[in-house]
Design an enzyme around this catalytic site. Structure first.
Site, PDB file in Angstrom:
ATOM      1  N   CYS A 142     -48.441   5.567  51.677  1.00 53.45           N
ATOM      2  CA  CYS A 142     -48.662   5.579  52.424  1.00 53.45           C
ATOM      3  C   CYS A 142     -48.533   6.584  53.459  1.00 53.45           C
ATOM      4  O   CYS A 142     -49.540   7.177  54.043  1.00 53.45           O
ATOM      5  CB  CYS A 142     -47.366   4.483  53.962  1.00 53.45           C
ATOM      6  SG  CYS A 142     -47.839   3.091  52.596  1.00 53.45           S
TER       7      CYS A 142
HETATM    8  C1  BEZ Z   1     -46.124   3.725  49.010  1.00 50.46           C
HETATM    9  O1  BEZ Z   1     -46.897   3.790  49.981  1.00 50.46           O
HETATM   10  O2  BEZ Z   1     -45.647   4.927  47.958  1.00 50.46           O
HETATM   11  C2  BEZ Z   1     -45.485   2.046  48.427  1.00 50.46           C
HETATM   12  C3  BEZ Z   1     -45.414   1.668  49.055  1.00 50.46           C
HETATM   13  C4  BEZ Z   1     -44.956   0.152  48.840  1.00 50.46           C
HETATM   14  C5  BEZ Z   1     -45.382  -0.265  47.673  1.00 50.46           C
HETATM   15  C6  BEZ Z   1     -45.182   0.653  46.462  1.00 50.46           C
HETATM   16  C7  BEZ Z   1     -45.897   2.551  46.551  1.00 50.46           C
END
Ligand code: BEZ
Length: 262
Positions: A94
């Site tokens: 994100c």
């Molecule tokens: C991320 O944004 O890195 C992420 C969020 C939830 C699960 C796996 C990765």
């Protein structure tokens, strides 16, 4: 006599209510947005959350964001909107996505597009995370990030897919046009960062095909040849609309240079 029968009736009513309550709660038949009922040994999935689909009017909401509280439709105004959700704050994928969208602002501006992100964490968390995003991705977060701790907007837009995760949103994308119609929906898993160039490509296609009787082929990019819509049959009209000419590969597959390019 009257008094005793009234007490008796009230007692029976109360008993009935208690039995009904026990049946509803123990059978799992109480309402929930994502509800699973058992029917004769079969598991019947009833999803009471209405999916937001292409052609629907984008549901309106008020929400707290990193740019203040806003009314979604009012904030959208006459722009195209990219509304996209993130599973949660302080997560690596994100963080890179929000940086990527911030850096695309000049491209969004050219197309009259405004971006707005969403994560289910509260505003305090967003404000701390934004500093990390700006530092690590070398950008300014130049669009609002919705705080949705009560899952109001995520539920409204069906961004929580309980069989993936019952608390956090998946990576949803909605492209919404200035008339507030949903024009694209996309769902990515949490582990895969989105390709925002692809989302821009779809906006280019939508804006082109709204104004010309064309569709865009596989992997099309702005400037490449396009397809004349099959419903257009009148030869004189085709020649008028596509003065650069066209090639008939099959009667239903006719290609022409992109009409709004020199
Ligand atoms: C991320 O944004 O890195 C992420 C969020 C939830 C699960 C796996 C990765």
């Amino acid at each position: 006599m009257h008094h005793r029968s009234a007490v008796f009736c009230a007692g029976r009513l109360l008993l009935l209510l208690v039995i009904l309550l026990v049946v509803v709660t123990s059978s799992g038949l109480g309402w929930s947005p994502h509800h699973e009922a058992q029917l004769g040994g079969l598991s019947l999935k009833e999803d009471f959350t209405m999916a937001v689909r292409i052609g629907d009017t984008a549901p309106n909401f008020r929400a707290d964001t990193t740019a203040g509280t806003l009314d979604f439709h009012e904030w959208a105004g006459n722009s195209w909107i990219i509304l996209f959700s993130h599973p949660r704050d302080y997560t690596p994928v994100c963080t890179t996505e929000l940086g990527a969208v911030a850096k695309l602002k000049p491209e969004f501006d050219k197309r009259n597009v405004k971006a707005i992100g969403l994560s289910v964490d509260p505003l305090n968390d967003h404000n701390g995370w934004v500093k990390d995003i700006e530092e690590t991705q070398n950008c300014q977060l130049n669009f609002p990030l919705i705080a949705d701790p009560m899952r109001r907007v995520s539920t409204l837009y069906d961004m929580i897919h309980p069989n993936a995760n019952d608390s956090f949103t998946v990576r949803s994308v909605f492209v919404i046009d200035p008339a507030k119609k949903v024009r694209l929906t996309l769902t990515y898993p949490a582990s895969t960062g989105r390709n925002f160039q692809e989302i821009l490509r779809v906006v280019d296609s939508l804006q082109l095909t709204d104004n010309h009787k064309v569709a865009t082929p596989a992997d099309w990019k702005d400037g490449q040849d396009v397809i004349i819509v099959p419903s257009l049959k009148d030869e004189a009209e085709i020649n008028r609309l596509f003065p650069k000419g066209y090639t008939t590969i099959r009667p239903y597959l006719r290609v022409t240079p992109q009409p709004n390019k020199k």
